[in-house]
Motif scaffolding. Structure first.
Motif, PDB file in Angstrom:
ATOM      1  N   SER A  10       0.861  -1.175  -0.032  1.00 14.67           N
ATOM      2  CA  SER A  10      -0.010   0.054   0.113  1.00 14.67           C
ATOM      3  C   SER A  10       0.724   1.276   0.187  1.00 14.67           C
ATOM      4  N   THR A  11       0.457   2.210  -0.962  1.00 14.29           N
ATOM      5  CA  THR A  11       1.423   3.281  -1.109  1.00 14.29           C
ATOM      6  C   THR A  11       0.508   4.473  -0.708  1.00 14.29           C
ATOM      7  N   THR A  12      -0.791   4.565  -0.419  1.00 12.13           N
ATOM      8  CA  THR A  12      -1.350   5.576  -0.121  1.00 12.13           C
ATOM      9  C   THR A  12      -2.436   5.304   1.048  1.00 12.13           C
ATOM     10  N   GLY A  13      -2.772   6.664   1.611  1.00  6.52           N
ATOM     11  CA  GLY A  13      -3.615   6.564   2.567  1.00  6.52           C
ATOM     12  C   GLY A  13      -4.690   7.707   2.815  1.00  6.52           C
ATOM     13  N   PHE A  14      -5.735   7.779   3.672  1.00  4.98           N
ATOM     14  CA  PHE A  14      -6.623   8.754   3.816  1.00  4.98           C
ATOM     15  C   PHE A  14      -7.013   9.057   4.964  1.00  4.98           C
ATOM     16  N   ILE A  15      -6.794  10.326   5.713  1.00  4.55           N
ATOM     17  CA  ILE A  15      -7.318  10.563   7.057  1.00  4.55           C
ATOM     18  C   ILE A  15      -7.784  12.016   6.994  1.00  4.55           C
ATOM     19  N   ASN A  16      -9.105  11.917   7.654  1.00  6.98           N
ATOM     20  CA  ASN A  16      -9.976  13.250   8.042  1.00  6.98           C
ATOM     21  C   ASN A  16     -10.002  13.362   9.386  1.00  6.98           C
ATOM     22  N   LEU A  17      -9.307  14.092   9.740  1.00  6.23           N
ATOM     23  CA  LEU A  17      -9.448  14.335  11.412  1.00  6.23           C
ATOM     24  C   LEU A  17      -9.727  15.675  11.621  1.00  6.23           C
ATOM     25  N   ARG A  18     -10.809  15.988  12.352  1.00  3.42           N
ATOM     26  CA  ARG A  18     -11.273  17.166  12.655  1.00  3.42           C
ATOM     27  C   ARG A  18     -11.745  17.369  13.938  1.00  3.42           C
ATOM     28  N   TYR A  46      -6.358  15.392   5.877  1.00  3.80           N
ATOM     29  CA  TYR A  46      -6.774  16.781   6.088  1.00  3.80           C
ATOM     30  C   TYR A  46      -7.196  16.749   7.514  1.00  3.80           C
ATOM     31  N   ILE A  47      -6.591  17.759   8.253  1.00  6.97           N
ATOM     32  CA  ILE A  47      -6.666  17.827   9.648  1.00  6.97           C
ATOM     33  C   ILE A  47      -7.055  19.185   9.888  1.00  6.97           C
ATOM     34  N   SER A  48      -8.250  19.492  10.800  1.00 10.23           N
ATOM     35  CA  SER A  48      -8.703  20.777  11.089  1.00 10.23           C
ATOM     36  C   SER A  48      -9.355  20.984  12.173  1.00 10.23           C
ATOM     37  N   ASN A  49      -9.645  22.182  12.730  1.00  7.50           N
ATOM     38  CA  ASN A  49     -10.235  22.579  14.190  1.00  7.50           C
ATOM     39  C   ASN A  49      -9.666  21.836  15.189  1.00  7.50           C
ATOM     40  N   ASN A  60       9.431  17.908  16.881  1.00 10.19           N
ATOM     41  CA  ASN A  60       8.670  18.690  16.247  1.00 10.19           C
ATOM     42  C   ASN A  60       7.204  18.442  16.676  1.00 10.19           C
ATOM     43  N   VAL A  61       6.272  19.317  16.431  1.00  2.11           N
ATOM     44  CA  VAL A  61       4.900  18.958  16.732  1.00  2.11           C
ATOM     45  C   VAL A  61       4.336  18.187  15.590  1.00  2.11           C
ATOM     46  N   VAL A  62       4.446  18.728  14.296  1.00  2.00           N
ATOM     47  CA  VAL A  62       3.902  17.900  13.200  1.00  2.00           C
ATOM     48  C   VAL A  62       5.187  17.669  12.314  1.00  2.00           C
ATOM     49  N   SER A  63       5.265  16.274  11.907  1.00  5.26           N
ATOM     50  CA  SER A  63       6.182  15.889  11.241  1.00  5.26           C
ATOM     51  C   SER A  63       5.784  15.113   9.919  1.00  5.26           C
ATOM     52  N   VAL A  64       6.334  15.376   8.943  1.00  2.40           N
ATOM     53  CA  VAL A  64       5.549  14.919   7.585  1.00  2.40           C
ATOM     54  C   VAL A  64       6.846  14.224   6.890  1.00  2.40           C
ATOM     55  N   ALA A  65       7.288  12.841   6.875  1.00  3.16           N
ATOM     56  CA  ALA A  65       8.574  12.224   6.293  1.00  3.16           C
ATOM     57  C   ALA A  65       8.203  11.599   5.268  1.00  3.16           C
ATOM     58  N   GLY A  66       6.883  11.331   4.777  1.00  4.95           N
ATOM     59  CA  GLY A  66       6.569  10.732   3.723  1.00  4.95           C
ATOM     60  C   GLY A  66       6.247  11.395   2.433  1.00  4.95           C
ATOM     61  N   ALA A  67       5.072  10.958   1.874  1.00  4.47           N
ATOM     62  CA  ALA A  67       4.499  11.614   0.536  1.00  4.47           C
ATOM     63  C   ALA A  67       3.927  13.018   0.664  1.00  4.47           C
ATOM     64  N   GLY A  68       3.708  13.114   1.788  1.00  6.67           N
ATOM     65  CA  GLY A  68       3.189  14.505   1.981  1.00  6.67           C
ATOM     66  C   GLY A  68       1.692  14.620   1.672  1.00  6.67           C
ATOM     67  N   ASN A  69       1.338  15.777   1.004  1.00  2.00           N
ATOM     68  CA  ASN A  69      -0.031  15.755   0.479  1.00  2.00           C
ATOM     69  C   ASN A  69      -1.186  16.014   1.717  1.00  2.00           C
ATOM     70  N   VAL A  70      -0.548  16.988   2.699  1.00  2.00           N
ATOM     71  CA  VAL A  70      -1.332  17.171   4.040  1.00  2.00           C
ATOM     72  C   VAL A  70      -1.860  18.543   3.956  1.00  2.00           C
ATOM     73  N   VAL A  71      -3.008  18.740   4.616  1.00  2.00           N
ATOM     74  CA  VAL A  71      -3.610  19.885   4.514  1.00  2.00           C
ATOM     75  C   VAL A  71      -3.986  20.000   6.205  1.00  2.00           C
ATOM     76  N   LEU A  72      -3.383  21.173   6.735  1.00  2.00           N
ATOM     77  CA  LEU A  72      -3.864  21.735   8.212  1.00  2.00           C
ATOM     78  C   LEU A  72      -4.553  22.789   7.982  1.00  2.00           C
ATOM     79  N   ASP A  73      -5.856  22.896   8.498  1.00  2.00           N
ATOM     80  CA  ASP A  73      -6.785  24.049   8.323  1.00  2.00           C
ATOM     81  C   ASP A  73      -7.227  24.421   9.642  1.00  2.00           C
TER      82      ASP A  73
END
Length: 305
Positions: A10-18, A46-49, A60-73
């Motif tokens: 698996s090379t992709t994933g999806f998270i919606n955390l709000r 997608y991480i919000s609120n 670090n508070v948020v660390s993205v060491a992989g493919a990225g494509n992260v949204v902080l809103d």
């Protein structure tokens, strides 16, 4: 608090955390662990609120060491021993506050890093506000207030390959009294479009510092204010042109976090775009906080928290 790892094929994933709108629950760790970390290459976050808080002396508070494509809103990131946000690929940060971290507000690295940073309040961190050291950089840094960071406001550094087109846009920001330069570029091949920004400093460090080459070589700038309240340093490697000003932007009370411009500010209705396509549509204000005269509560900000 949350760690994402991917195994197998698996090379992709999806998270919606709000968090619930208007509440902003706190996710806090009290040791040196990251609050949010991606170690396995998962994209589509997608991480919000939420408020993300790291109470340790490092990390670090948020660390993205992989493919990225992260949204902080609409995130508040605070108290990290390291960077508030550290990424070696792609990230979008919107309408958020990043403060009180021991390192940078946002640090992007890696061979290629695309960052979109819009409408944020990045202040009082222990290093720079935004750092991009990618060798193939792309950055859209729009409508942010970047103030009182111990390092630079925005720092573009790295061994960039010869550029043939604009890689980064820095527009509509208010960059105020960072300890080091407001905006520093250290590689002659960085190509930047610099528009509608307010730079204000005390003159002990430069508002804009092109260490290698000059802004006129590969980049384009106009409709900015470069103001120093004292000292001798304003800009180097950049020649202020007829669309730009070195007068005070008359910020209302920046020391207390009010970065609105006064009604007589030279930043009022002098930005780009203005009259175009045969119609006078009125000019933008420079800086991150627009002045909407004639109404109560007359300031439109970039989502300051």
């Amino acid at each position: 608090f949350i760690t994402i790892r991917i195994s197998g094929d698996s090379t992709t994933g999806f998270i919606n955390l709000r968090g619930k709108t208007g509440v902003r629950p706190v996710l806090e760790v009290t040791n040196t662990s990251n609050v949010i970390v991606n170690t396995g290459g998962a994209g589509g976050w997608y991480i919000s609120n939420l408020e993300l808080k790291q109470g340790g002396a490092s990390g670090n508070v948020v660390s993205v060491a992989g493919a990225g494509n992260v949204v902080l809103d609409n995130i508040k990131v605070t108290d990290g021993g390291g960077d508030c946000v550290n990424v070696n690929n792609n990230i979008i940060v919107l309408n958020s506050e990043l403060t009180g971290c021991g390192g940078n507000g946002i640090s992007a690295s890696g061979a290629s890093s695309s960052i979109i940073i819009v409408g944020n309040y990045i202040h009082a961190n222990g290093a720079s506000g935004i750092v991009n050291t990618a060798t193939t950089p792309a950055a859209q840094i729009l409508s942010n207030v970047i103030s009182l960071n111990t390092g630079r406001g925005i720092y573009f550094s790295g061994a960039v390959g010869a550029a043939t087109a604009i890689q980064s846009v820095v527009a509509g920001n208010t960059i105020y009294n960072n300890t080091d330069s407001g905006f520093e570029v250290t590689d002659a091949d960085f190509a930047v479009l610099l528009r509608n920004n307010i730079f204000q400093g005390e003159g002990t460090a430069y508002n804009v510092e092109w260490v290698a080459g000059s802004a006129e070589t590969r980049s384009s700038h106009g409709y900015n204010i470069f103001y120093i309240s004292g000292g001798a340093n304003n800009v180097t490697g950049l020649t202020v042109n007829s669309t730009e000003s070195t007068s005070s932007p008359l910020l209302t009370n920046p020391g207390s976090g009010d970065f609105s411009i006064g009604s007589s500010s030279p930043a009022k209705a002098t930005g780009f775009p203005g009259q175009f396509l045969g119609a006078n549509l009125g000019y933008m204000d420079m800086g991150a906080v627009q002045l909407q005269a004639g109404s109560s509560g007359n300031r439109i900000g970039p989502g300051l928290q």
